[in-house]
Enzyme design. Structure first.
Site, mmCIF file in Angstrom:
data_model
loop_
_atom_site.group_PDB
_atom_site.id
_atom_site.type_symbol
_atom_site.label_atom_id
_atom_site.label_comp_id
_atom_site.label_asym_id
_atom_site.label_seq_id
_atom_site.Cartn_x
_atom_site.Cartn_y
_atom_site.Cartn_z
ATOM 1 N N GLY A 40 0.835 -1.195 0.000
ATOM 2 C CA GLY A 40 0.000 0.000 0.000
ATOM 3 C C GLY A 40 0.867 1.241 0.000
ATOM 4 O O GLY A 40 1.874 1.316 0.709
ATOM 5 N N GLY A 42 -0.857 4.425 -0.096
ATOM 6 C CA GLY A 42 -1.726 5.551 0.240
ATOM 7 C C GLY A 42 -1.091 6.298 1.405
ATOM 8 O O GLY A 42 0.099 6.125 1.705
ATOM 9 N N LEU A 43 -1.882 7.109 2.071
ATOM 10 C CA LEU A 43 -1.284 7.905 3.149
ATOM 11 C C LEU A 43 -0.667 7.014 4.215
ATOM 12 O O LEU A 43 0.425 7.300 4.709
ATOM 13 C CB LEU A 43 -2.322 8.842 3.742
ATOM 14 N N ARG A 330 -22.024 11.747 10.486
ATOM 15 C CA ARG A 330 -22.465 11.157 9.217
ATOM 16 C C ARG A 330 -23.568 10.123 9.357
ATOM 17 O O ARG A 330 -24.502 10.096 8.556
ATOM 18 C CB ARG A 330 -21.268 10.499 8.542
ATOM 19 N N HIS A 401 -19.090 4.824 1.897
ATOM 20 C CA HIS A 401 -17.945 5.715 1.775
ATOM 21 C C HIS A 401 -16.675 5.172 2.422
ATOM 22 O O HIS A 401 -15.566 5.429 1.964
ATOM 23 C CB HIS A 401 -18.331 7.035 2.448
ATOM 24 N N GLU A 425 -6.947 2.580 6.816
ATOM 25 C CA GLU A 425 -8.326 2.085 6.731
ATOM 26 C C GLU A 425 -8.385 0.564 6.794
ATOM 27 O O GLU A 425 -9.422 -0.016 7.114
ATOM 28 C CB GLU A 425 -8.980 2.614 5.447
ATOM 29 N N LEU A 441 -7.756 10.487 7.392
ATOM 30 C CA LEU A 441 -6.422 10.937 6.987
ATOM 31 C C LEU A 441 -5.542 11.051 8.222
ATOM 32 O O LEU A 441 -4.366 10.674 8.222
ATOM 33 C CB LEU A 441 -6.516 12.283 6.262
HETATM 34 C C1 LIG Z 1 -14.108 10.411 -2.094
HETATM 35 C C2 LIG Z 1 -13.478 10.296 -0.742
HETATM 36 C C3 LIG Z 1 -13.143 11.445 -0.023
HETATM 37 C C4 LIG Z 1 -12.571 11.334 1.245
HETATM 38 N N1 LIG Z 1 -12.260 12.487 1.932
HETATM 39 C C5 LIG Z 1 -11.685 12.379 3.154
HETATM 40 C C6 LIG Z 1 -11.331 13.557 3.889
HETATM 41 O O1 LIG Z 1 -11.519 14.673 3.437
HETATM 42 N N2 LIG Z 1 -10.769 13.395 5.109
HETATM 43 C C7 LIG Z 1 -10.526 12.161 5.654
HETATM 44 O O2 LIG Z 1 -9.993 12.089 6.760
HETATM 45 N N3 LIG Z 1 -10.840 11.033 4.962
HETATM 46 C C8 LIG Z 1 -11.411 11.118 3.737
HETATM 47 N N4 LIG Z 1 -11.724 9.978 3.048
HETATM 48 C C9 LIG Z 1 -11.274 8.674 3.563
HETATM 49 C C10 LIG Z 1 -9.772 8.511 3.282
HETATM 50 O O3 LIG Z 1 -9.466 9.062 2.027
HETATM 51 C C11 LIG Z 1 -9.318 7.070 3.295
HETATM 52 O O4 LIG Z 1 -9.837 6.399 4.399
HETATM 53 C C12 LIG Z 1 -7.799 7.018 3.372
HETATM 54 O O5 LIG Z 1 -7.217 7.818 2.384
HETATM 55 C C13 LIG Z 1 -7.295 5.585 3.265
HETATM 56 O O6 LIG Z 1 -5.889 5.626 3.226
HETATM 57 P P1 LIG Z 1 -5.060 4.289 3.254
HETATM 58 O O7 LIG Z 1 -3.638 4.689 3.143
HETATM 59 O O8 LIG Z 1 -5.471 3.485 4.427
HETATM 60 O O9 LIG Z 1 -5.526 3.484 1.958
HETATM 61 P P2 LIG Z 1 -5.558 3.886 0.402
HETATM 62 O O10 LIG Z 1 -5.259 5.300 0.147
HETATM 63 O O11 LIG Z 1 -6.836 3.316 -0.129
HETATM 64 O O12 LIG Z 1 -4.353 3.086 -0.203
HETATM 65 C C14 LIG Z 1 -4.405 1.686 -0.356
HETATM 66 C C15 LIG Z 1 -3.120 1.252 -0.998
HETATM 67 O O13 LIG Z 1 -3.046 -0.148 -0.949
HETATM 68 C C16 LIG Z 1 -2.744 -0.660 -2.225
HETATM 69 N N5 LIG Z 1 -3.340 -1.978 -2.314
HETATM 70 C C17 LIG Z 1 -4.582 -2.380 -1.936
HETATM 71 N N6 LIG Z 1 -4.737 -3.691 -2.129
HETATM 72 C C18 LIG Z 1 -3.570 -4.136 -2.633
HETATM 73 C C19 LIG Z 1 -3.104 -5.401 -3.052
HETATM 74 N N7 LIG Z 1 -3.858 -6.499 -2.959
HETATM 75 N N8 LIG Z 1 -1.856 -5.483 -3.558
HETATM 76 C C20 LIG Z 1 -1.043 -4.393 -3.668
HETATM 77 N N9 LIG Z 1 -1.429 -3.159 -3.264
HETATM 78 C C21 LIG Z 1 -2.684 -3.055 -2.759
HETATM 79 C C22 LIG Z 1 -3.264 0.341 -3.217
HETATM 80 O O14 LIG Z 1 -2.574 0.222 -4.423
HETATM 81 C C23 LIG Z 1 -2.976 1.634 -2.461
HETATM 82 O O15 LIG Z 1 -1.640 2.013 -2.703
HETATM 83 C C24 LIG Z 1 -12.330 10.065 1.793
HETATM 84 C C25 LIG Z 1 -12.678 8.916 1.090
HETATM 85 C C26 LIG Z 1 -13.271 9.028 -0.161
HETATM 86 C C27 LIG Z 1 -13.705 7.783 -0.854
#
Ligand SMILES: Cc1cc2nc3c(=O)[nH]c(=O)nc-3n(C[C@H](O)[C@H](O)[C@H](O)COP(=O)(O)OP(=O)(O)OC[C@H]3O[C@@H](n4cnc5c(N)ncnc54)[C@H](O)[C@@H]3O)c2cc1C
Length: 637
Positions: A40, A42-43, A330, A401, A425, A441
């Protein structure tokens, strides 16, 4: 399955500081001897990979997108919370902690949530130092706005692109380490399985999405930061690629899955416009700072919104929840929207919509100010709907969401499987049964920048790692199983598309395990899901081959996992005989339609254990102990 949350002793306010100083350390010279896999970017994943590499560990980072900076976090719009109290409006670490615990309807762990609130202030400093362009006041101070479930302004933002700007910050930190040779980045690689050796997570199996190559990667520890699974509902605000595969495969290898039924329904999304739509679009919660939700007072009123006089409008959130008004959390705002639509007062096609109206804000502040705050969101709305929200109110409706459920983790963010850590997440999170806006975030970055860098060292310093490489039979077996599964999917040669199964599953889940749930509905879903799954394995049609780029095959694997995981969600929702946060069982509600918790029997985290292909999964509980907050009925009135 042992559920030891490893919550440190001592007062809440000093737990983390004291605990950090007692964690075992890996000496700087030894860090480079440890390999860590981060799945992953993401953030949560990018911040963890960059920080662990900066500390000296050998990091491999994986994502399925073509660039780490296209992770779904980029979509986050509204902002990120932090208890900086820049507004001098009474905020504090304690208040953020309390709002988050209460917002989650008292179904989260106190110690983790307090730590989250505590490190929130560091996140903002870190991101500012990286150059994240947060909005600023005239005098140069960082600006804040309000989000649901809070009576203070603590949300930091970069217009409606906060996730994108934060991710660019984390991504550049990650790329710096890639450039330094400390992180090996594997884009367009999908993790298909977790490899466990001697009871410890020791690696993963991936598929190169461009060449189709199946390959193993060994390490001393694995960090999953693979995001949420809201996309199981087919229609959601999540990017289409979001899936449950990594977490689900880890579950099957022994990691407990916590509260899988806890799903967040966001109140302000653009309503569905047709049966063949493939995703839904969020309209950020920040809009509720200035937008007012209303529906006509009279059922069946089909007049255009601007023709309906003030006296004939129902600003239902302001009426029902006067102290929080349009900034009710929400889950509550979503249910209120559903309720007025169920009464026949919904607007737009099919009556599944409510207005989000900026007229009074525009009159008060001027159109330029509103454009400055939300310009890109207004433009996005107009491009999708063809309506100008400066002139006519937006139409919105709740949609899936976020998923509060996820792999269970202890205070160290380690799952029940030693060596497997879960961030962002993907873990069962600090948000209990309902996440407050702008807190995801915060959690992802807290986990990645400020928690895992300490706690993973404690695990690695334990040592005792036998020499394991990818020739170990556990890797060979896992690779073979992945190949066989892909080939089985290709060989079915049926008549139905992967999407048609996904759409049917999503509709079923939305109906039976969505905004409102009942015993009968869940039992019906539990009957139907295995039938649908059997049909999938009999009749799905996946074209192409496994040795090339094949998006249909990628999707098929993910939907196959959704078809199994859906059952776990419904089981969990059925077993939790109470309503809390986003989990609303119609049988359990107060006379005025609010969620009715049962603290005597359900003040716990439900953790599911995989027991084999045809076995019922086991349900375990981690009791939630509240020593610092009083368990009370939530009130936003
Ligand atoms: C439209 C929208 C707006 C939002 N706005 C906000 C906001 O304003 N404030 C807030 O706090 N939250 C917000 N959220 C929620 C927030 O964006 C997410 O919960 C958060 O960004 C998740 O981050 P993460 O790093 O956990 O996962 P993600 O950013 O989803 O990253 C997941 C990573 O895992 C990788 N991955 C997944 N499965 C696999 C696999 N099997 N093999 C290899 N790689 C894999 C992907 O490639 C990616 O790099 C929003 C959500 C949405 C949908």
């Amino acid at each position: 399955m042992e559920l030891n949350a490893r919550i440190p002793e001592g007062p809440l306010e000093t737990k983390w500081q004291r605990y950090r100083s007692t964690l075992r350390l890996v000496s700087p010279a030894n860090k480079r001897k440890f390999d860590v896999i981060v799945v992953g970017s993401g953030l949560a994943g990018a911040s963890a990979a960059a920080t662990l590499a900066e500390l000296g560990y050998n990091v491999s980072c994986f994502c399925f997108q073509d660039s780490p900076r296209r992770a779904h976090s980029i979509a986050a719009q509204g902002g990120i919370n932090a208890a900086k109290n820049y507004q001098n409006d009474g905020d504090s670490v304690w208040r953020l902690f309390h709002d988050t615990i209460k917002g989650g309807d008292f179904r989260a762990r106190e110690a983790n949530v307090y730590r989250l609130a505590e490190v929130s202030v560091n996140i903002i400093d870190q991101c500012v130092a990286q150059g994240v362009p947060f909005a600023r006041e005239y005098g140069g101070m960082l600006a804040n706005r309000s989000f649901g479930g809070a009576q203070v302004s603590r949300t930091f933002y970069a217009r409606g692109q906060t996730g994108q700007q934060l991710l660019i910050g984390a991504y550049q930190a990650l790329e710096r380490m890639v450039g330094a040779g400390a992180v090996k980045m594997y884009s367009r690689h999908e993790m298909l399985d977790l490899v466990v050796v001697d009871g410890r997570a020791r690696g993963i199996v991936t598929r190169d999405l461009v060449t189709g190559e199946i390959k193993s990667h060994a390490a001393h520890a694995v960090v999953l930061a693979t995001g949420g699974y809201g996309n199981i509902f087919y229609l959601s605000t999540n990017a289409k690629g979001c899936n449950v595969t990594a977490a689900f495969r880890a579950w099957r290898k022994g990691a407990g899955f916590a509260n899988p039924c806890f799903t967040q329904i966001h109140p302000t999304c653009i309503p569905q416009s047709g049966d063949y739509q493939s995703k839904l679009t969020l309209m950020s919660e920040s809009l509720r700072n200035d937008g007012r939700c209303w529906v006509p007072l009279r059922a069946g009123d089909t007049r255009a919104p601007n023709d309906i006089p003030e006296a004939e409008r129902d600003y239902y959130l302001e009426r029902k929840y006067p102290s929080f008004g349009n900034l009710a959390p929400r889950d509550i705002a979503s249910r209120a929207a559903k309720e007025v639509c169920d009464e026949g007062r919904g607007v737009g096609p099919g009556g599944r919509g409510v207005y989000l109206d900026f007229k009074s804000a525009i009159e008060r502040l001027g159109e330029a100010k509103i454009a400055e705050r939300y310009g890109n969101l207004f433009e996005m709305y107009e491009r999708i709907t063809g309506e100008n929200p400066y002139k006519v109110p937006m139409r919105i409706y709740p949609a899936v969401h976020y998923t509060m459920g996820g792999l269970w983790v202890d205070y160290n963010l380690m799952s029940t499987l030693p060596g497997l850590h879960v961030l962002g997440e993907a873990n069962f999170s600090d948000h209990g049964a309902n996440r407050l806006g702008a807190s995801a975030l915060m959690q992802g970055l807290a986990d990645g920048y400020f928690v895992i860098p300490y706690t993973i060292g404690d695990y690695l310093a334990q040592g005792g790692f036998g020499k394991v490489d990818t020739t170990h039979p556990a890797f060979v077996d896992a690779e073979r199983e992945c190949r066989d599964r892909l080939q089985t999917l290709l060989d079915i040669g049926g008549t139905r598309s992967v999407d048609s199964f996904h759409r049917e599953l999503g509709a079923l889940l939305w109906d039976k395990c969505g905004m409102a749930r009942t015993r009968d509905g869940l039992q019906e879903a539990l009957r139907r899901i295995p039938e649908l799954r059997a049909e999938f394995w009999r009749d799905v049609r996946v074209l192409g081959s496994a040795s090339t780029l094949n998006q249909s095959l990628e999707k098929a694997g993910r939907v196959a996992d959704f078809l199994e995981f859906a059952e776990l969600m419904c089981r969990d929702a059925l077993a939790r005989e109470e309503s809390c946060g986003g989990h609303f069982r119609l049988e359990y509600q107060t006379p005025d339609g609010e969620a009715l918790r049962d603290d005597d029997n359900f003040a716990h985290v439900a953790v599911w254990e995989y027991r084999g292909p045809d076995q019922e999964p086991g349900r375990h509980i981690e009791p939630l102990v509240f020593e610092n907050v009083k368990l009370a009925t939530r009130s936003y009135k």
